[in-house]
Write an enzyme that holds these catalytic residues in place. Structure first.
Site, PDB file in Angstrom:
ATOM      1  N   GLU A 108       0.830  -1.212   0.000  1.00 51.78           N
ATOM      2  CA  GLU A 108       0.000   0.000   0.000  1.00 51.78           C
ATOM      3  C   GLU A 108       0.863   1.260   0.000  1.00 51.78           C
ATOM      4  O   GLU A 108       0.722   2.135   0.867  1.00 51.78           O
ATOM      5  CB  GLU A 108      -1.005  -0.026   1.158  1.00 51.78           C
ATOM      6  CG  GLU A 108      -1.996  -1.165   1.010  1.00 51.78           C
ATOM      7  CD  GLU A 108      -3.253  -1.040   1.868  1.00 51.78           C
ATOM      8  OE1 GLU A 108      -3.330  -0.168   2.732  1.00 51.78           O
ATOM      9  OE2 GLU A 108      -4.178  -1.856   1.647  1.00 51.78           O
ATOM     10  N   GLU A 155      -4.972  -8.761  -0.472  1.00 50.74           N
ATOM     11  CA  GLU A 155      -5.787  -8.482   0.727  1.00 50.74           C
ATOM     12  C   GLU A 155      -7.237  -8.364   0.286  1.00 50.74           C
ATOM     13  O   GLU A 155      -7.555  -7.513  -0.560  1.00 50.74           O
ATOM     14  CB  GLU A 155      -5.355  -7.178   1.421  1.00 50.74           C
ATOM     15  CG  GLU A 155      -4.031  -7.295   2.132  1.00 50.74           C
ATOM     16  CD  GLU A 155      -3.656  -6.048   2.933  1.00 50.74           C
ATOM     17  OE1 GLU A 155      -4.571  -5.337   3.414  1.00 50.74           O
ATOM     18  OE2 GLU A 155      -2.447  -5.792   3.062  1.00 50.74           O
TER      19      GLU A 155
HETATM   20  O1  AHR Z   1      -5.528  -5.787   6.812  1.00 53.24           O
HETATM   21  C1  AHR Z   1      -5.496  -4.575   7.503  1.00 53.24           C
HETATM   22  C2  AHR Z   1      -4.819  -3.461   6.710  1.00 53.24           C
HETATM   23  O2  AHR Z   1      -5.564  -3.184   5.580  1.00 53.24           O
HETATM   24  C3  AHR Z   1      -3.461  -3.756   6.172  1.00 53.24           C
HETATM   25  O3  AHR Z   1      -2.451  -3.568   7.105  1.00 53.24           O
HETATM   26  C4  AHR Z   1      -3.324  -2.779   5.057  1.00 53.24           C
HETATM   27  O4  AHR Z   1      -2.482  -3.225   4.041  1.00 53.24           O
HETATM   28  C5  AHR Z   1      -4.757  -2.589   4.603  1.00 53.24           C
HETATM   29  O5  AHR Z   1      -5.100  -1.245   4.510  1.00 53.24           O
END
Ligand code: AHR
Length: 493
Positions: A180, A302
């Site tokens: 990110e 994710e």
């Molecule tokens: O999964 C929680 C958070 O969500 C992670 O640390 C980040 O990469 C995303 O914004």
């Protein structure tokens, strides 16, 4: 909630179709140093009263081993871009205490580090996917971390690893170049992130005879400019690009509760989950322009539900319950990945234990398996299967402003030649009867429950779990009766 009249749907499978197989890694997990995900969830330490093996709690380890997890991404998340791998090696009592600035401003004592993660991955039989720090460490440190883990020559770093207890190099097949970078990983603009990817990945070198998949940290949700910049300017230095997408029924500020929600929130959640298809389609279209041969993979590294944290839980720990609704999100999302196997080669549900859409929840010595765990377990036969084109004629399920298909289906031919079929009834109140052109004997399991938020608790950890299911035959063709709000997976003999 009153049960409604059964509605009919029809499924037509094209047995001659062929798409790239479903990579097992789309059923991957993500485990971050966040809340009670690693500490308490995975690691309790050798001195804990909770039964453990070398510090890994036995109950969780055994449950995850049963899932046969293909890949685990670690250590973050946002945590990754502040993480110095050198903090997490060597004698534990000498490891530095740091602050986990992202998640609760709590002390990170680094008890769980590189050796613990890679040993845990080995114990799980999962491939490790290490996310490196592109946000706050020099580029050379990414290469040095990889050398520490995988080096087999008598270098200072490999000798350090040996002195720390690991003689043989580990295999680290996947390495994330940052996380990110548009946000917690450095607040970068797309162009800068693409340039940094080029620089950092240059110094990430697997030893001769080994390879590492270099994953570029990519877009948030529908930030197509980000994918555009990465593909235009950095595609030659990456093997995969990631996207992140979380499902929540409300707004970012007011996501909605994990349980005790109404029909609008059920429908909104499933509608948002289905948006994954649009996002993948659009990111892939950009990738296709720059990489028409499909060399660069798309990793959704994710994904999952994100609700308001449980009342009373520690702020910043992202602890939430997990209900039948999450089972639906998991099934619908995996079905979407089955439709994009040309590009989607990995996906990592967030997160493995005690955080967000977790497969396992713990409370002290207690542990429970969530509906999400059960769906992932039910979907195991899809690994390595070849998805078949499937036409679904389905009534619509309408709830206020939300309109969704009543039924979602995925069909694939397993490595053993058997067909595997998943069917999801999205309606909380309308049963469906699904006629098909499938033949044979279809047996498997169903997960459903009396309420939309049926879930397991530490007092009643088996309230919701899969039950046996078999399809009927009608005129030689299989027919599936799907109760309202249910997920079915069968294999056909
Ligand atoms: O999964 C929680 C958070 O969500 C992670 O640390 C980040 O990469 C995303 O914004």
């Amino acid at each position: 909630m009153a049960q409604q009249t059964v509605q009919d749907a029809r499924v037509e499978v094209d047995f001659d179709s062929a798409a790239p197989r479903i990579e097992p890694e789309v059923q991957g997990h993500f485990a971050e140093h966040l809340g009670r995900g690693i500490y308490e969830g995975v690691w309790v330490g050798e001195d804990s009263a909770i039964p453990n093996t070398d510090g890994f709690r036995n109950d969780v380890l055994a449950a995850l081993q049963r899932l046969e997890i293909p890949v685990v991404r670690w250590p973050g998340g946002c945590f990754a871009d502040e993480y110095d791998w050198r903090d997490g090696i060597g004698p534990r009592e000498e490891r530095p205490a740091r602050i986990n600035t992202h998640w609760g401003w709590v002390i990170e004592d680094n008890a769980f580090g590189t050796h613990e993660f890679l040993n845990y991955s080995e114990a799980l039989g999962a491939k490790p996917y290490v996310a490196g720090n592109m946000g706050s460490l020099p580029a050379i440190e990414m290469g040095r971390w990889l050398e520490y883990m995988t080096g087999d020559l008598p270098t200072e770093l490999a000798e350090m690893r040996r002195a720390n207890g690991r003689e043989e190099p580990w295999d680290v097949p996947y390495f994330g170049v940052g996380n990110e970078s548009w946000g917690c990983g450095g607040n970068m603009r797309p162009q800068y992130s693409a340039d940094l990817h080029r620089r950092y990945s240059t110094f990430l070198k697997a030893p001769p005879g080994k390879s590492v998949v270099k994953v570029a940290t990519g877009a948030n949700i529908d930030d197509y400019d980000f994918t555009e910049a990465l593909m235009r300017d950095a595609r030659h230095t990456m093997d995969a690009v990631s996207i992140h997408y979380y499902t929540f029924p409300g707004s970012w500020e007011d996501k909605g509760p994990a349980t005790g929600f109404g029909r609008d929130q059920w429908a909104s959640t499933l509608k948002h989950a289905l948006r994954m298809d649009e996002l993948v389609t659009n990111h892939v279209a950009i990738m296709d322009r720059y990489d028409p041969e499909g060399r660069v993979a798309l990793y959704v590294d994710e994904w999952g539900t994100w609700y308001d944290s449980e009342p009373g839980s520690t702020p910043g720990f992202l602890y939430q319950q997990n209900s039948l609704r999450d089972a639906h999100v998991a099934a619908l999302t995996l079905n979407i990945f089955h439709r994009h196997t040309r590009r989607v080669k990995m996906a990592n549900i967030a997160q493995m234990v005690n955080v967000l859409q977790a497969s396992i929840l713990t409370d002290g010595e207690q542990m429970l398996l969530t509906p999400t765990y059960h769906v992932l377990e039910m979907y195991k036969p899809f690994r390595n299967a070849v998805p078949l084109d499937t036409q679904v004629e389905t009534p619509r399920y309408v709830e206020g402003e939300y309109e969704l298909p009543l039924v979602d289906v995925s069909v694939a031919r397993g490595a053993d030649g058997k067909l595997v079929v998943s069917l999801v009834n999205l309606s909380p109140e309308t049963p469906a009867r699904v006629a098909t052109n499938l033949e044979g004997s279809a047996t498997g399991r169903i997960i459903t429950g009396p309420a939309m938020d049926t879930h397991n608790t530490f007092d009643n950890p088996e309230t919701i779990r899969p039950a046996a299911y078999s399809a009927e035959e009608d005129g030689g063709r299989l027919v599936f009766d799907l109760p309202a709000k249910s997920v079915v997976v069968v294999t056909i003999d």
